[in-house]
Scaffold this motif. Structure first.
Motif, PDB file in Angstrom:
ATOM      1  N   UNK A 176       5.645   8.208 -12.414  1.00  0.00           N
ATOM      2  CA  UNK A 176       5.371   8.090 -10.782  1.00  0.00           C
ATOM      3  C   UNK A 176       4.657   9.138 -10.360  1.00  0.00           C
TER       4      UNK A 176
ATOM      5  N   UNK B 228       0.536  13.204   4.161  1.00  0.00           N
ATOM      6  CA  UNK B 228       0.481  13.793   5.548  1.00  0.00           C
ATOM      7  C   UNK B 228       1.802  14.674   5.771  1.00  0.00           C
TER       8      UNK B 228
ATOM      9  N   UNK C  96      12.035  -3.331  -2.777  1.00  0.00           N
ATOM     10  CA  UNK C  96      12.632  -4.178  -3.813  1.00  0.00           C
ATOM     11  C   UNK C  96      13.917  -3.559  -4.114  1.00  0.00           C
TER      12      UNK C  96
ATOM     13  N   UNK D  93       9.858  -6.959  -6.861  1.00  0.00           N
ATOM     14  CA  UNK D  93       9.113  -5.823  -7.522  1.00  0.00           C
ATOM     15  C   UNK D  93       7.674  -5.993  -7.137  1.00  0.00           C
TER      16      UNK D  93
ATOM     17  N   UNK E 242       6.045  -6.903  -4.636  1.00  0.00           N
ATOM     18  CA  UNK E 242       5.757  -6.482  -3.267  1.00  0.00           C
ATOM     19  C   UNK E 242       6.072  -5.266  -3.030  1.00  0.00           C
ATOM     20  N   UNK E 243       6.664  -4.430  -3.905  1.00  0.00           N
ATOM     21  CA  UNK E 243       7.196  -2.891  -3.744  1.00  0.00           C
ATOM     22  C   UNK E 243       5.822  -1.917  -3.845  1.00  0.00           C
ATOM     23  N   UNK E 244       5.275  -1.525  -3.062  1.00  0.00           N
ATOM     24  CA  UNK E 244       4.089  -0.767  -2.929  1.00  0.00           C
ATOM     25  C   UNK E 244       4.288   0.821  -3.628  1.00  0.00           C
ATOM     26  N   UNK E 245       5.621   1.150  -3.352  1.00  0.00           N
ATOM     27  CA  UNK E 245       5.852   2.339  -3.977  1.00  0.00           C
ATOM     28  C   UNK E 245       6.367   2.349  -5.406  1.00  0.00           C
ATOM     29  N   UNK E 246       6.638   1.191  -5.761  1.00  0.00           N
ATOM     30  CA  UNK E 246       7.091   0.837  -7.088  1.00  0.00           C
ATOM     31  C   UNK E 246       5.727   0.508  -8.241  1.00  0.00           C
TER      32      UNK E 246
ATOM     33  N   UNK F 172      -0.534   0.359  -5.065  1.00  0.00           N
ATOM     34  CA  UNK F 172      -1.603  -0.487  -4.237  1.00  0.00           C
ATOM     35  C   UNK F 172      -2.891  -0.471  -4.731  1.00  0.00           C
TER      36      UNK F 172
ATOM     37  N   UNK G 194      -4.425   1.585   1.131  1.00  0.00           N
ATOM     38  CA  UNK G 194      -3.345   2.101   1.693  1.00  0.00           C
ATOM     39  C   UNK G 194      -4.214   3.393   2.282  1.00  0.00           C
ATOM     40  N   UNK G 195      -4.189   3.406   3.847  1.00  0.00           N
ATOM     41  CA  UNK G 195      -4.840   4.257   4.670  1.00  0.00           C
ATOM     42  C   UNK G 195      -4.337   5.679   4.445  1.00  0.00           C
ATOM     43  N   UNK G 196      -3.014   5.610   3.870  1.00  0.00           N
ATOM     44  CA  UNK G 196      -2.375   7.236   3.717  1.00  0.00           C
ATOM     45  C   UNK G 196      -3.079   7.815   2.420  1.00  0.00           C
ATOM     46  N   UNK G 197      -3.566   6.854   1.571  1.00  0.00           N
ATOM     47  CA  UNK G 197      -3.881   7.675   0.246  1.00  0.00           C
ATOM     48  C   UNK G 197      -5.328   7.657   0.254  1.00  0.00           C
ATOM     49  N   UNK G 198      -6.088   7.531   1.329  1.00  0.00           N
ATOM     50  CA  UNK G 198      -7.476   7.680   1.171  1.00  0.00           C
ATOM     51  C   UNK G 198      -7.581   9.202   1.500  1.00  0.00           C
TER      52      UNK G 198
ATOM     53  N   UNK H 255      -9.129  11.990   3.680  1.00  0.00           N
ATOM     54  CA  UNK H 255      -9.464  12.041   4.963  1.00  0.00           C
ATOM     55  C   UNK H 255     -10.612  12.912   5.243  1.00  0.00           C
TER      56      UNK H 255
END
Lengths: 305, 69
Positions: free
Chosen positions: A51, A57, A246, B44, B46-50, B53, B58-62, B64
């Motif tokens: 992972x 942030x 999930x 599974x 649908x689970x982005x953290x798993x 994406x 994901x705007x957080x991963x762009x 800045x």
């Protein structure tokens, strides 16, 4: 009179022995169905890969320990409360502070975002839960519009806009039926205080984090603990837990400043996240599961993805 | 006397509570575990953290951009 006293003593004694035998029976019933653990059933499930989760942030602005945080349904805004007496609403994408309220007390231990996104609730040592409507009108004083919704006899440690029907008290986790007000199931396998409980996404189980340095999973329909998440190297208490969307991952914040990510099914740790410089006190996965936020005694919040 | 009555009624409550808990219907662990596993597998994707994406969604991963004022 003497015979009355004798009768009461007998009743006490018989009640005590009935209670003991019922406790024994309960343990027996639970043990009967315990022929295998969750990780054994999940043996054939593919192991998770590496992972890469990083702090995306860092929200700085609180003057003291961050005690609690919650996500807004818009998956972007976060409300946090701190020992400095402030409650701040942040935009996690830009890290801008959108609102700040100074509470009349320090140690604001609980805060929550309303499902509508239009208000926040918070409370702490002032013994009450106050709801503040959020306004962008600079001329309006947010503090003036606050409404007190509950008075408690002691400090407020948690608040939520939806029915919170679980509670960790001491080493016991209790499940309550909100309609009857009764405790329907109780679990006491932790060896120390439980700091955090969270439902599994399907609602059929829940996880707990405790001062005994373990997290545990309890299945409500099997009525017992089905997994323990622990390692000999982890000796500090888990303060806060939450599931990924999930339910496969369990994120847990610890008093040793780290966040451990557990494979719920296999019982193994998949990742350890460093970054905070003091205890992790609060942790929540965002409503759409794309990120999670942790708050710490180091005065900051971190958004991870 | 009053003290005894109080502890008797407290014990009575405890006995009733334990009877309630003992009477709960339980399912076997293999079945409960299988259902927990099934929920994980079904959700599974649908689970982005798993599963992660697609880049850029994901705007957080762009990264800045910083504006120099």
């Amino acid at each position: 009179m003497a015979t009355e006293a004798l009768h009461e003593n007998e009743t006490l004694a018989s009640l005590k022995s009935e209670a003991e035998s019922l406790k024994g029976k309960l343990e027996e019933e639970r043990a009967k169905l315990h022929d295998v653990e969750l990780h054994q059933v999940a043996e054939r499930v593919e192991a998770l890969g590496q992972f890469v989760m990083k702090t995306r942030r860092t929200l700085k602005g609180h003057g003291n320990k961050v005690l609690c945080m919650d996500w807004c349904k818009d998956k972007r805004r976060i409300v946090s409360s701190s020992q400095d007496g402030k409650v701040i609403v942040w935009d996690s994408f830009t890290t801008n502070k959108e609102h700040a309220v100074t509470m009349p007390c320090t140690w604001v231990m609980a805060c929550a975002y309303a499902p509508s996104g239009c208000a926040i609730a918070c409370g702490g040592l002032d013994n009450k839960c106050s709801v503040y409507p959020l306004t962008f009108d600079k001329n309006e004083n947010m503090a003036a519009k606050k409404k007190s919704v509950a008075m408690h006899t002691n400090y407020l440690s948690a608040c939520s806009f939806t029915n919170s029907d679980m509670q960790g008290c001491d080493k016991k986790a209790m499940v309550w039926d909100m309609r009857s007000g009764q405790c329907v199931q109780a679990f006491e396998t932790h060896e120390s205080d439980i700091n955090s409980v969270r439902y599994y996404p399907s609602g059929d189980a829940f996880a707990s984090g405790s001062d005994d340095a373990t997290c545990r999973l309890y299945d409500l329909r099997a009525d017992r603990e089905v997994a323990i998440y622990s390692k000999e190297s982890i000796i500090f208490g888990a303060s806060s837990v939450d599931f990924s969307l999930s339910g496969r991952l369990l994120f847990a914040g610890y008093n040793d400043y780290t966040i451990n990510v557990w494979d719920v099914l296999k019982g193994s740790r998949v990742s350890i996240l460093f970054g905070h410089e003091n205890r992790v006190s609060t942790l929540r996965v965002s409503p759409d599961g794309t990120a999670f936020c942790s708050g710490s005694w180091d005065h900051t919040l971190r958004v991870w993805a | 006397m009053a003290g005894d009555l109080a502890s008797a009624s407290a014990l009575q409550c405890l006995v009733e509570q334990l009877k309630l808990e003992a009477g709960v219907e339980r399912i076997k662990i293999p079945q409960a575990a299988a259902e927990l596993q099934q929920y994980c597998m079904q959700n599974a994707c649908k689970d982005a953290l798993l599963v992660g994406v697609p880049a850029g969604s994901n705007p957080l991963q762009e990264p800045r951009s910083c504006a120099l004022l």
